[in-house]
Each structure stands twice: as structure tokens, then as C-alpha cells.
Design an enzyme around this catalytic site. Structure first.
Site, PDB file in Angstrom:
ATOM      1  N   TYR A  69      -2.524  -1.136  10.574  1.00  0.00           N
ATOM      2  CA  TYR A  69      -2.490  -1.320   9.118  1.00  0.00           C
ATOM      3  C   TYR A  69      -1.178  -0.786   8.528  1.00  0.00           C
ATOM      4  O   TYR A  69      -0.510  -1.467   7.738  1.00  0.00           O
ATOM      5  CB  TYR A  69      -3.691  -0.603   8.498  1.00  0.00           C
ATOM      6  CG  TYR A  69      -3.833  -0.807   7.009  1.00  0.00           C
ATOM      7  CD1 TYR A  69      -4.493  -1.928   6.496  1.00  0.00           C
ATOM      8  CD2 TYR A  69      -3.310   0.112   6.101  1.00  0.00           C
ATOM      9  CE1 TYR A  69      -4.619  -2.119   5.124  1.00  0.00           C
ATOM     10  CE2 TYR A  69      -3.435  -0.073   4.729  1.00  0.00           C
ATOM     11  CZ  TYR A  69      -4.093  -1.182   4.245  1.00  0.00           C
ATOM     12  OH  TYR A  69      -4.218  -1.380   2.878  1.00  0.00           O
TER      13      TYR A  69
ATOM     14  N   SER B  27       0.872  -1.188   0.000  1.00  0.00           N
ATOM     15  CA  SER B  27       0.000   0.000   0.000  1.00  0.00           C
ATOM     16  C   SER B  27       0.896   1.221   0.000  1.00  0.00           C
ATOM     17  O   SER B  27       2.067   1.147   0.413  1.00  0.00           O
ATOM     18  CB  SER B  27      -0.856   0.001   1.271  1.00  0.00           C
ATOM     19  OG  SER B  27      -1.407   1.285   1.503  1.00  0.00           O
TER      20      SER B  27
HETATM   21  P1  NAI Z   1     -11.484  -5.951  -0.025  1.00  0.00           P
HETATM   22  O1  NAI Z   1     -12.024  -5.780   1.338  1.00  0.00           O
HETATM   23  O2  NAI Z   1     -12.392  -5.878  -1.189  1.00  0.00           O
HETATM   24  O3  NAI Z   1     -10.688  -7.313  -0.143  1.00  0.00           O
HETATM   25  C1  NAI Z   1      -9.939  -7.848   0.902  1.00  0.00           C
HETATM   26  C2  NAI Z   1      -9.838  -9.321   0.665  1.00  0.00           C
HETATM   27  O4  NAI Z   1      -9.026  -9.917   1.686  1.00  0.00           O
HETATM   28  C3  NAI Z   1     -11.200 -10.004   0.706  1.00  0.00           C
HETATM   29  O5  NAI Z   1     -11.280 -10.955  -0.314  1.00  0.00           O
HETATM   30  C4  NAI Z   1     -11.165 -10.699   2.049  1.00  0.00           C
HETATM   31  O6  NAI Z   1     -11.973 -11.862   2.108  1.00  0.00           O
HETATM   32  C5  NAI Z   1      -9.694 -11.063   2.139  1.00  0.00           C
HETATM   33  N1  NAI Z   1      -9.308 -11.435   3.490  1.00  0.00           N
HETATM   34  C6  NAI Z   1      -9.446 -10.707   4.635  1.00  0.00           C
HETATM   35  N2  NAI Z   1      -9.027 -11.424   5.681  1.00  0.00           N
HETATM   36  C7  NAI Z   1      -8.591 -12.625   5.190  1.00  0.00           C
HETATM   37  C8  NAI Z   1      -8.042 -13.784   5.761  1.00  0.00           C
HETATM   38  N3  NAI Z   1      -7.829 -13.878   7.062  1.00  0.00           N
HETATM   39  N4  NAI Z   1      -7.728 -14.821   4.922  1.00  0.00           N
HETATM   40  C9  NAI Z   1      -7.936 -14.741   3.593  1.00  0.00           C
HETATM   41  N5  NAI Z   1      -8.456 -13.675   3.013  1.00  0.00           N
HETATM   42  C10 NAI Z   1      -8.778 -12.622   3.797  1.00  0.00           C
HETATM   43  O7  NAI Z   1     -10.345  -4.845  -0.149  1.00  0.00           O
HETATM   44  P2  NAI Z   1      -9.237  -4.620  -1.268  1.00  0.00           P
HETATM   45  O8  NAI Z   1      -9.107  -3.173  -1.429  1.00  0.00           O
HETATM   46  O9  NAI Z   1      -9.495  -5.440  -2.447  1.00  0.00           O
HETATM   47  O10 NAI Z   1      -7.936  -5.141  -0.522  1.00  0.00           O
HETATM   48  C11 NAI Z   1      -7.043  -6.073  -1.092  1.00  0.00           C
HETATM   49  C12 NAI Z   1      -5.632  -5.735  -0.665  1.00  0.00           C
HETATM   50  O11 NAI Z   1      -5.272  -4.479  -1.226  1.00  0.00           O
HETATM   51  C13 NAI Z   1      -5.423  -5.598   0.836  1.00  0.00           C
HETATM   52  O12 NAI Z   1      -4.167  -6.175   1.189  1.00  0.00           O
HETATM   53  C14 NAI Z   1      -5.368  -4.095   1.052  1.00  0.00           C
HETATM   54  O13 NAI Z   1      -4.613  -3.761   2.177  1.00  0.00           O
HETATM   55  C15 NAI Z   1      -4.688  -3.676  -0.234  1.00  0.00           C
HETATM   56  N6  NAI Z   1      -4.840  -2.276  -0.594  1.00  0.00           N
HETATM   57  C16 NAI Z   1      -6.054  -1.759  -0.969  1.00  0.00           C
HETATM   58  C17 NAI Z   1      -6.154  -0.445  -1.354  1.00  0.00           C
HETATM   59  C18 NAI Z   1      -7.420   0.187  -1.779  1.00  0.00           C
HETATM   60  O14 NAI Z   1      -7.465   1.415  -1.888  1.00  0.00           O
HETATM   61  N7  NAI Z   1      -8.479  -0.564  -2.062  1.00  0.00           N
HETATM   62  C19 NAI Z   1      -4.985   0.433  -1.366  1.00  0.00           C
HETATM   63  C20 NAI Z   1      -3.762  -0.198  -0.913  1.00  0.00           C
HETATM   64  C21 NAI Z   1      -3.707  -1.514  -0.570  1.00  0.00           C
HETATM   65  C1  BGC Z   2      -6.243   1.488   2.281  1.00  0.00           C
HETATM   66  C2  BGC Z   2      -7.406   2.267   1.708  1.00  0.00           C
HETATM   67  C3  BGC Z   2      -7.003   3.695   1.420  1.00  0.00           C
HETATM   68  C4  BGC Z   2      -5.734   3.738   0.592  1.00  0.00           C
HETATM   69  C5  BGC Z   2      -5.193   5.162   0.437  1.00  0.00           C
HETATM   70  C6  BGC Z   2      -5.079   1.609   1.354  1.00  0.00           C
HETATM   71  O1  BGC Z   2      -3.985   0.884   1.833  1.00  0.00           O
HETATM   72  O2  BGC Z   2      -6.620   0.137   2.456  1.00  0.00           O
HETATM   73  O3  BGC Z   2      -8.493   2.272   2.638  1.00  0.00           O
HETATM   74  O4  BGC Z   2      -8.048   4.354   0.704  1.00  0.00           O
HETATM   75  O5  BGC Z   2      -4.710   2.964   1.212  1.00  0.00           O
HETATM   76  O6  BGC Z   2      -5.106   5.833   1.657  1.00  0.00           O
END
Ligand code: NAI
Ligand code: BGC
Length: 265
Positions: A164, A151
């Protein structure tokens, strides 16, 4: 060279939702077999598998908590049983459980570290073990590829999200250290550091194109889409990135450029 993942198999953790879902669909379109990991919401994982199948691809859904060692071992076993091996692992699963530092419970701290940092380590370790065991496969120049989902908060401090930010700071050196360790074996480990991408994790601030406060933090002027991250993952997973080792690719519309300094400082 043409970007293809033909005859390769990818495990994508947290692929039922958000960025993982986008990556799973993009990898399948590029020709990969996909193991769609989910923790909960099997219906969402089944939908991703069905979308891939409808497009002529191959995928299975496998439940696993990435923070639990036996679950991760079973996830890899299921992938090998179904597809005969694994070429790409995307350690994408992650979550937020926010609170000001002084109010954060130990459970909140440990819970986020367990999924976001320990979970990535366990998947990366199993990937390296399997890549070594299965040996050279014909479909790719590398012995295997790992992509960590970091991230911008591996670099940008984030008040109210200390668990986080610490987990993503940890992912940064976890990725670089393991990349240094296994690069001589032709295992490529890299990371993606997304900015604000519209997914369920930040649904509130990214609704309606993004809050004005959020947009001020993005020089490129728009909130990201899962496809933006999936395209970066495609590149890193493919042979086009064969000389890219231990890098973090920021996909953030410039969020990490300290936009607050644009007309200040
Ligand atoms: P999301 O909430 O849509 O997806 C998160 C995923 O992680 C879901 O599929 C969930 O089931 C899974 N997960 C959570 N706990 C788990 C566990 N214990 N075992 C297996 N799977 C688990 O959110 P998003 O945005 O798709 O997040 C995916 C990755 O991207 C995360 O690592 C998040 O930190 C990272 N990220 C997201 C950003 C954003 O702006 N959406 C920005 C930077 C990083
Ligand atoms: C976080 C998001 C956030 C983004 C930018 C990600 O790592 O999961 O919630 O919007 O960083 O701050």
C-alpha cells in the site's frame, strides 16, 4: 469567485463507498453530472445515484475494475455516451491487503499495485486522451482536471503495509510527472493525501471516534470524515484552484506533522 461545477461532468472511481461516495455527492450538489464507478456492490452505487437524483442531480452507475484496461475504456465511453464529455476525473479507487513484508505473497503485492497505481494511471491516461480529443469546454477554465487519491502514506512509511505504501509513493510521482507533462495544455492534475478518515477501509481503528493509539497520531484530535476530503476535492476540481497544478493537498488533521516529536527529539 463562486465555487460551482455547473455544466461539468465528473467520473469518480470507487464512488459506491467511503471517500468516493462523499465526493460524488458533493460534486453533484455543486452542479456536476456524476459517473459513479463501482467495482462490486452495485446496490451501493445505485443508492448514490438515487440520492443524487432525489436532490435534482444527474448520475449514472458504471461497473469497472480500474486495473483492467478494457474496463477503464468502457467507463469513459459510458460517460461520454451519457453526458457528452468529461471535465473532471477523480482517481479514487484503492484498497489495502496487509501483511508483514516477509509474509506478503506476490499476489498481495501485485494486487494492490494493480488497483492503486496501475488503476490510477489507466484512468489518468484516458482522461488526458479524452480532454485532448474533446477540446476546450465552456464550463471551466482548464481543459480538464484530474484528482488522484493518495494518502499520508505517500510520505509516512507504514510497517505491515508495504504494498500500500509503495502504491501511494508511486501515486505521488505519477501525479507530479503527468502534471508537469500536461500542464502546458491547461490540464490540471493534483492529489489529495488524506490521513485517517472513517470509511470501510479502516473501520476497525476508526470505530467509536478512533482508537486511543490512532488519536495520538492526529494533532487536531479527531478522525476525519468523508466530507473533509470531499471539500478538498471540490476546491481542486473548481476554478478556485485554477492556478493549483501538481500539488498534493494533505487533509489529515496534522498526521503528517510527525506528532511523535511534539515533546521529544
Ligand atoms: P473504501 O473501501 O470505502 O473505498 C474504496 C473504493 O475503491 C470502493 O468503492 C471500492 O469498490 C473501490 N475499488 C477497490 N478496488 C477496485 C477496483 N479494482 N476497481 C474499481 N474500484 C475499486 O475506502 P476509502 O477510504 O473510501 O478509500 C478510497 C481511497 O482513499 C483509496 O484510494 C484509499 O487508499 C484512499 N485513502 C483512504 C484513507 C482513509 O483513511 N479512509 C486515507 C488515505 C487514503
Ligand atoms: C489508509 C487508512 C489509514 C490512513 C492513516 C490510509 O491511507 O488507507 O487505513 O487509516 O491511511 O494511516
Amino acid at each position: 469567485m463562486h465555487l460551482t461545477l455547473h455544466n461539468q461532468t465528473a467520473i469518480v472511481t470507487g464512488a459506491n463507498s467511503g471517500l468516493g461516495r462523499g465526493i460524488a455527492l458533493a460534486f453533484a450538489k455543486a452542479g456536476a453530472n456524476v459517473v459513479v464507478n463501482y467495482h462490486s456492490h452495485q446496490d451501493q452505487a445505485d443508492e448514490v445515484v438515487a440520492l443524487i437524483a432525489a436532490d435534482g442531480g444527474q448520475a449514472i452507475a458504471v461497473q469497472a475494475d480500474v486495473g483492467e484496461e478494457p474496463d477503464v475504456l468502457a467507463l469513459f465511453d459510458a460517460a461520454v455516451k451519457r453526458f457528452g464529455g468529461v471535465d473532471i476525473v477523480v482517481a479514487n479507487s484503492g484498497r489495502q491487503d496487509d501483511a508483514p513484508s516477509a509474509d506478503m505473497t506476490l499476489a498481495q503485492w501485485e494486487g494492490v499495485l494493480k488497483t492503486n497505481l496501475t488503476g490510477q494511471f489507466l484512468c489518468m491516461r484516458e482522461a488526458v486522451r479524452l480532454f485532448r480529443k474533446q477540446g476546450r469546454r465552456e464550463a471551466s477554465r482548464a481543459l480538464g482536471k484530474i484528482i488522484c487519491m493518495s494518502s499520508v502514506h505517500q510520505r509516512i512509511p507504514w510497517a505491515g503495509h508495504v504494498n500500500y505504501a509503495a502504491s501511494k509513493g508511486g501515486v505521488h510521482l505519477l501525479m507530479e510527472t503527468m502534471a508537469q507533462e500536461v500542464a502546458p495544455e491547461k490540464i490540471r492534475i493534483n492529489a489529495i493525501a488524506p490521513g485517517a478518515i472513517k470509511t470501510p477501509i479502516n473501520a476497525e481503528v476508526t470505530a467509536d471516534g478512533g482508537s486511543p493509539e490512532l488519536l495520538k497520531l492526529i494533532p487536531y484530535g479527531r478522525v476525519g470524515k468523508p466530507e473533509d476530503v470531499a471539500n478538498a476535492a471540490l476546491f481542486l476540481a473548481s476554478d478556485l484552484a485554477d492556478y493549483v497544478v501538481g500539488s498534493t493537498l494533505f487533509v489529515d488533521g496534522g498526521m503528517s506533522l510527525y506528532p511523535g516529536f511534539e515533546d521529544n527529539g
